[in-house]
Design a protein around this motif. Structure first.
Motif, mmCIF file in Angstrom:
data_model
loop_
_atom_site.group_PDB
_atom_site.id
_atom_site.type_symbol
_atom_site.label_atom_id
_atom_site.label_comp_id
_atom_site.label_asym_id
_atom_site.label_seq_id
_atom_site.Cartn_x
_atom_site.Cartn_y
_atom_site.Cartn_z
ATOM 1 N N MET A 79 0.817 -1.210 0.000
ATOM 2 C CA MET A 79 0.000 0.000 0.000
ATOM 3 C C MET A 79 0.850 1.259 0.000
ATOM 4 O O MET A 79 0.542 2.235 -0.688
ATOM 5 C CB MET A 79 -0.930 0.001 1.212
ATOM 6 N N ARG A 80 1.929 1.224 0.767
ATOM 7 C CA ARG A 80 2.784 2.407 0.859
ATOM 8 C C ARG A 80 3.370 2.760 -0.496
ATOM 9 O O ARG A 80 3.475 3.944 -0.861
ATOM 10 C CB ARG A 80 3.896 2.156 1.878
ATOM 11 N N ASP A 81 3.731 1.760 -1.278
ATOM 12 C CA ASP A 81 4.285 2.006 -2.608
ATOM 13 C C ASP A 81 3.252 2.682 -3.510
ATOM 14 O O ASP A 81 3.586 3.591 -4.281
ATOM 15 C CB ASP A 81 4.748 0.688 -3.239
ATOM 16 N N ALA A 82 2.007 2.257 -3.397
ATOM 17 C CA ALA A 82 0.945 2.875 -4.191
ATOM 18 C C ALA A 82 0.729 4.323 -3.755
ATOM 19 O O ALA A 82 0.520 5.216 -4.584
ATOM 20 C CB ALA A 82 -0.350 2.079 -4.039
ATOM 21 N N GLU A 83 0.820 4.562 -2.455
ATOM 22 C CA GLU A 83 0.586 5.906 -1.923
ATOM 23 C C GLU A 83 1.661 6.903 -2.366
ATOM 24 O O GLU A 83 1.352 8.062 -2.644
ATOM 25 C CB GLU A 83 0.534 5.843 -0.401
ATOM 26 N N VAL A 84 2.917 6.468 -2.428
ATOM 27 C CA VAL A 84 3.981 7.407 -2.803
ATOM 28 C C VAL A 84 4.055 7.613 -4.311
ATOM 29 O O VAL A 84 4.639 8.596 -4.783
ATOM 30 C CB VAL A 84 5.362 6.957 -2.280
ATOM 31 N N PHE A 85 3.463 6.698 -5.081
ATOM 32 C CA PHE A 85 3.461 6.907 -6.532
ATOM 33 C C PHE A 85 2.456 7.971 -6.938
ATOM 34 O O PHE A 85 2.690 8.713 -7.899
ATOM 35 C CB PHE A 85 3.151 5.608 -7.279
ATOM 36 N N GLU A 86 1.365 8.072 -6.228
ATOM 37 C CA GLU A 86 0.309 9.020 -6.594
ATOM 38 C C GLU A 86 0.818 10.459 -6.699
ATOM 39 O O GLU A 86 0.524 11.152 -7.692
ATOM 40 C CB GLU A 86 -0.847 8.926 -5.598
ATOM 41 N N ARG A 114 12.142 11.247 -4.182
ATOM 42 C CA ARG A 114 12.853 10.695 -3.035
ATOM 43 C C ARG A 114 11.956 9.729 -2.266
ATOM 44 O O ARG A 114 12.367 8.615 -1.918
ATOM 45 C CB ARG A 114 13.316 11.807 -2.099
ATOM 46 N N GLU A 115 10.748 10.177 -1.996
ATOM 47 C CA GLU A 115 9.814 9.343 -1.245
ATOM 48 C C GLU A 115 9.485 8.069 -2.017
ATOM 49 O O GLU A 115 9.400 6.981 -1.435
ATOM 50 C CB GLU A 115 8.545 10.133 -0.941
ATOM 51 N N ALA A 116 9.331 8.213 -3.331
ATOM 52 C CA ALA A 116 9.000 7.064 -4.163
ATOM 53 C C ALA A 116 10.160 6.078 -4.256
ATOM 54 O O ALA A 116 9.944 4.877 -4.453
ATOM 55 C CB ALA A 116 8.595 7.528 -5.564
ATOM 56 N N ALA A 117 11.390 6.556 -4.145
ATOM 57 C CA ALA A 117 12.567 5.681 -4.201
ATOM 58 C C ALA A 117 12.831 5.001 -2.869
ATOM 59 O O ALA A 117 13.318 3.861 -2.836
ATOM 60 C CB ALA A 117 13.795 6.487 -4.626
ATOM 61 N N LEU A 118 12.526 5.671 -1.780
ATOM 62 C CA LEU A 118 12.840 5.124 -0.462
ATOM 63 C C LEU A 118 11.922 3.975 -0.067
ATOM 64 O O LEU A 118 12.305 3.110 0.729
ATOM 65 C CB LEU A 118 12.789 6.235 0.590
ATOM 66 N N VAL A 119 10.725 3.930 -0.626
ATOM 67 C CA VAL A 119 9.821 2.827 -0.305
ATOM 68 C C VAL A 119 10.338 1.498 -0.880
ATOM 69 O O VAL A 119 10.452 0.515 -0.140
ATOM 70 C CB VAL A 119 8.376 3.119 -0.761
#
Length: 212
Positions: A79-86, A114-119
């Motif tokens: 879920m976190r990965d989906a959230e940071v892609f948005e 950055r957020e999308a890469a860190l997940v």
């Protein structure tokens, strides 16, 4: 956003194969890692309580607790990965007609990348942790389930390597090359470490199976 991990296997695969922006490679890698860890847990579950393995009962209980934590973390990362892609997708749509708009867009893009890469980097950490636990399950767990430990290692490795590509796709677009290059190096090191561990588990399990 719909809770992706609440979908059935069929539903998840259907959405994954569609043009929907999420889930994508990162979420799929996290789910794969969770499945791999679950296979490791199965080895422990088939070992605990057996008189033959009483000497390692305490270790197996410790590993089962650790594996449950890893599974939970990986499922949350779907879920976190989906959230940071948005936010990344939304940033692409920001106006960039003027220099001020271009500057603002770039600043926002750097943050969300950055957020999308860190997940996925965190997904990799959890997959490595899963491999470390699986290595112990393969060594101490029931011989009747040793093949599942080998499959666990193979699947966790896939999750690890898949997540690495989702780090790279984000660092590739970053203007801050110092940060991007550092994260890329860390990612390469994780892939090498996890691949070595997975290969060792796979080889050891294979030898146990064919030398019986």
């Amino acid at each position: 956003m719909e809770k992706l991990t609440a979908l059935s296997c069929e539903e998840f695969v259907r959405v994954l194969s569609s043009a929907a922006p999420v889930p994508g490679g990162g979420g799929a890698s996290a789910l794969v890692g969770a499945i791999g860890m679950a296979l490791g847990s199965m080895v422990g579950s088939l070992t605990t309580g057996k008189k033959k393995y009483a000497a390692v009962e305490e270790d197996i209980q410790r590993l089962l607790a650790r594996s449950q934590t890893i599974q939970t973390e990986l499922l949350a990362l779907v879920m976190r990965d989906a959230e940071v892609f948005e936010p990344v997708a939304k940033t692409y749509g920001m106006p960039s007609a003027t220099d001020a708009e271009k500057t603002q867009k770039q600043q926002v893009m750097e943050k969300v990348l950055r957020e999308a890469a860190l997940v996925p980097a965190e997904i990799m950490d959890q997959c490595i942790a899963a491999l470390e636990v699986t290595a112990e399950f393969a060594q101490k767990g029931s011989a009747l389930a040793v093949s599942d430990a080998g499959v666990s290692a193979t699947v966790c490795r896939a999750g690890l390597e898949g997540a690495s590509l989702n780090v790279y796709i984000n660092t590739k677009m970053m203007k801050d090359r110092e940060f991007a290059d550092r994260l890329n190096r860390e990612t390469q090191e994780k892939v090498a470490r996890g691949a070595k561990l997975a290969e060792e588990i796979f080889t050891n399990v294979t030898q146990k199976l064919i030398n019986q």
